[in-house]
Each structure stands twice: as structure tokens, then as C-alpha cells.
Write an enzyme that holds these catalytic residues in place. Structure first.
Site, PDB file in Angstrom:
ATOM      1  N   GLY A   1       0.667  -1.319  -0.180  1.00  5.63           N
ATOM      2  CA  GLY A   1      -0.116   0.228   0.052  1.00  5.63           C
ATOM      3  C   GLY A   1       0.650   1.169  -0.150  1.00  5.63           C
ATOM      4  O   GLY A   1       2.063   1.166   0.180  1.00  5.63           O
TER       5      GLY A   1
ATOM      6  N   THR B   1       1.084   3.693   2.094  1.00  4.06           N
ATOM      7  CA  THR B   1       1.892   3.881   3.411  1.00  4.06           C
ATOM      8  C   THR B   1       3.157   3.178   3.510  1.00  4.06           C
ATOM      9  O   THR B   1       4.510   3.516   3.689  1.00  4.06           O
ATOM     10  CB  THR B   1       1.169   3.748   4.779  1.00  4.06           C
TER      11      THR B   1
ATOM     12  N   ASP C   1      -6.812  -0.028   6.314  1.00  4.88           N
ATOM     13  CA  ASP C   1      -7.876   0.623   5.597  1.00  4.88           C
ATOM     14  C   ASP C   1      -8.729   1.531   6.728  1.00  4.88           C
ATOM     15  O   ASP C   1      -8.991   2.439   6.609  1.00  4.88           O
ATOM     16  CB  ASP C   1      -8.909  -0.221   4.755  1.00  4.88           C
TER      17      ASP C   1
ATOM     18  N   GLY D   1      -7.106  -4.944   3.077  1.00  6.31           N
ATOM     19  CA  GLY D   1      -7.413  -5.492   1.575  1.00  6.31           C
ATOM     20  C   GLY D   1      -8.046  -4.503   0.720  1.00  6.31           C
ATOM     21  O   GLY D   1      -8.536  -5.182  -0.318  1.00  6.31           O
TER      22      GLY D   1
ATOM     23  N   ASP E   1       3.032  -3.114   8.057  1.00  2.75           N
ATOM     24  CA  ASP E   1       1.821  -2.876   6.952  1.00  2.75           C
ATOM     25  C   ASP E   1       0.870  -1.805   7.455  1.00  2.75           C
ATOM     26  O   ASP E   1       0.817  -1.359   8.673  1.00  2.75           O
ATOM     27  CB  ASP E   1       1.146  -4.142   7.115  1.00  2.75           C
TER      28      ASP E   1
ATOM     29  N   GLU F   1      -1.274 -10.704   3.136  1.00  2.00           N
ATOM     30  CA  GLU F   1      -1.052  -9.978   4.318  1.00  2.00           C
ATOM     31  C   GLU F   1      -1.102 -10.654   5.550  1.00  2.00           C
ATOM     32  O   GLU F   1      -0.469 -10.819   6.471  1.00  2.00           O
ATOM     33  CB  GLU F   1      -1.713  -8.803   4.091  1.00  2.00           C
TER      34      GLU F   1
END
Length: 218
Positions: A29, A31, A84, A95, A81, A103
Site C-alpha cells: 500500500g 503508506t 484501511d 484489503g 503494514d 498479508e
């Protein structure tokens, strides 16, 4: 400070948890991309990484960070990680980038899950962000009907095939008061690979990018 700058603050702050000589679990993702950039400054001090997606693998390899197969690693010290959504109990919805199954696997073999987010991801109750469910293609319609029974409004994510060759149903309209219970129920539906609820394996450390910089909660 822009949202991307807050993501960068969180991503770079996670670097302090990386130990020399370790193999680092890396998520997926926007970030996490900042964390990968930060990790590149330590590439000669770590053994490498285990990646949760093809996209992250490509970014890691572009920085000349060795990527190990998950099956070749017994355990990881840390997994970094994003999320959301994340609630006060450190349960997460993940996801949005369709990498939820990989993940979840990398998180499972990691001693410490470090969640890096910007401040917009913190919620009291999970579910405003649609809940992703990875599904075997032939089970899509059946799983959708079962999700409706649970009070959700599942929408097929058009044009999305996961790295595992499956499809995603995004479930709208769920206020998730008991994330662990719902994770068990949805994972028990035939044809579901996994649901993007990370409640049984929540975050151990949360690093939030704020206008004042990174805020760390251990």
C-alpha cells in the site's frame, strides 16, 4: 502536512523497529511504500524481506533488497503494514489493495505486527470502509448471497484479480461491533479464501502519522 506526508512520517518511524541482520515482513500500500523507501537506507544491514504482494516485491527488488519466499522463513521478528481502518482495540480492516490473504499469512508468522497509518484510518467502529473478502471465482455468487444474510451489501470488485487468481467482494453497510466473531463467520463460508478482518491477529504497535509527526502506541 498533507495526507501523504503523514503516511511518510509513519512509514519512516517504523524503521526504528528493524534490527540489523533480520528479515523484515513487508505489507502493501501507499503508506508501506514509504516504509520500503526507508528500508532501502538499511538494505546492507538486513538479510532481506518477505513481501505480501507482487507490487511490494517489485519495489523491494528495485531497491536491491533481497526478497525471501514465505515458505523458506520460519518466523519474522516484525511485519510492517498499513490498514484501511483500525479501531481502539487494534482490530483492522485491510484489503483495499487486494493483498489481504498474503498479508494475513505474513502477519501470522511474525512476532510483532506494526501497523502504519495516517490519522484518517482511526475509527470507533469498523465497517465504514467496505470489508474486502477474497473469494474463489466459482463461489462468488454463493458467497455474495451468504454475505447478504449477514446484513452486508457485497459488490464485486470489477477488473480485480488477486495475486492468487481470485476475486474480491467488497461488503458495504456493516457496523462491525464484534470483529473476531465476524471474522470467524465469514471465513467459515465455503469458497471464501479469507476476509479482510484482522482481529484474531491485530496490531501490536500502531504508528500514526499526524500533522505533528509520528505518534507511536505500543
Amino acid at each position: 502536512m498533507t495526507q501523504d506526508e503523514m503516511k511518510k512520517a509513519a512509514g519512516w518511524a517504523a524503521l526504528q523497529y528493524v534490527e540489523e541482520g533480520s528479515i523484515v515482513g513487508v505489507g502493501t500500500g501507499s503508506t508501506v511504500n514509504h516504509f520500503i523507501d526507508a528500508l532501502g537506507t538499511m538494505k546492507d544491514k538486513i538479510k532481506g524481506a518477505v513481501s505480501s504482494s507482487i507490487a511490494s516485491t517489485e519495489k523491494l527488488e528495485a531497491l536491491e533488497i533481497k526478497v525471501f519466499e514465505c515458505n523458506d522463513v520460519f518466523k519474522l521478528d516484525i511485519y510492517v503494514d498499513g490498514a484501511d481502518e483500525i479501531n481502539g482495540s487494534r482490530d483492522m480492516i485491510k484489503g483495499g489493495g487486494a493483498a489481504l490473504t498474503r498479508e494475513k499469512i505474513v502477519a501470522a508468522i511474525s512476532d510483532k505486527f506494526i501497523c502504519i497509518v495516517d490519522g484518517t484510518k482511526a475509527v470507533d467502529v469498523l465497517g465504514k470502509f467496505p470489508l474486502p473478502v477474497e473469494v474463489i471465482p466459482m463461489a462468488r455468487s454463493y458467497v455474495a448471497r451468504e454475505l447478504v444474510k449477514l446484513g452486508g451489501d457485497p459488490v464485486y470488485r470489477e477488473g480485480c484479480t488477486t495475486d492468487n487468481g481470485n476475486v474480491i467482494l467488497d461488503v458495504y453497510g456493516m457496523a462491525i461491533e464484534n470483529p473476531k466473531q465476524l471474522e470467524d463467520i465469514i471465513n467459515g463460508i465455503a469458497g471464501v479464501v479469507t476476509v479482510g478482518l484482522f482481529a484474531h491477529r491485530g496490531a501490536d504497535v500502531v504508528i500514526t502519522g499526524t500533522p505533528e509527526g509520528a505518534k507511536i502506541e505500543e
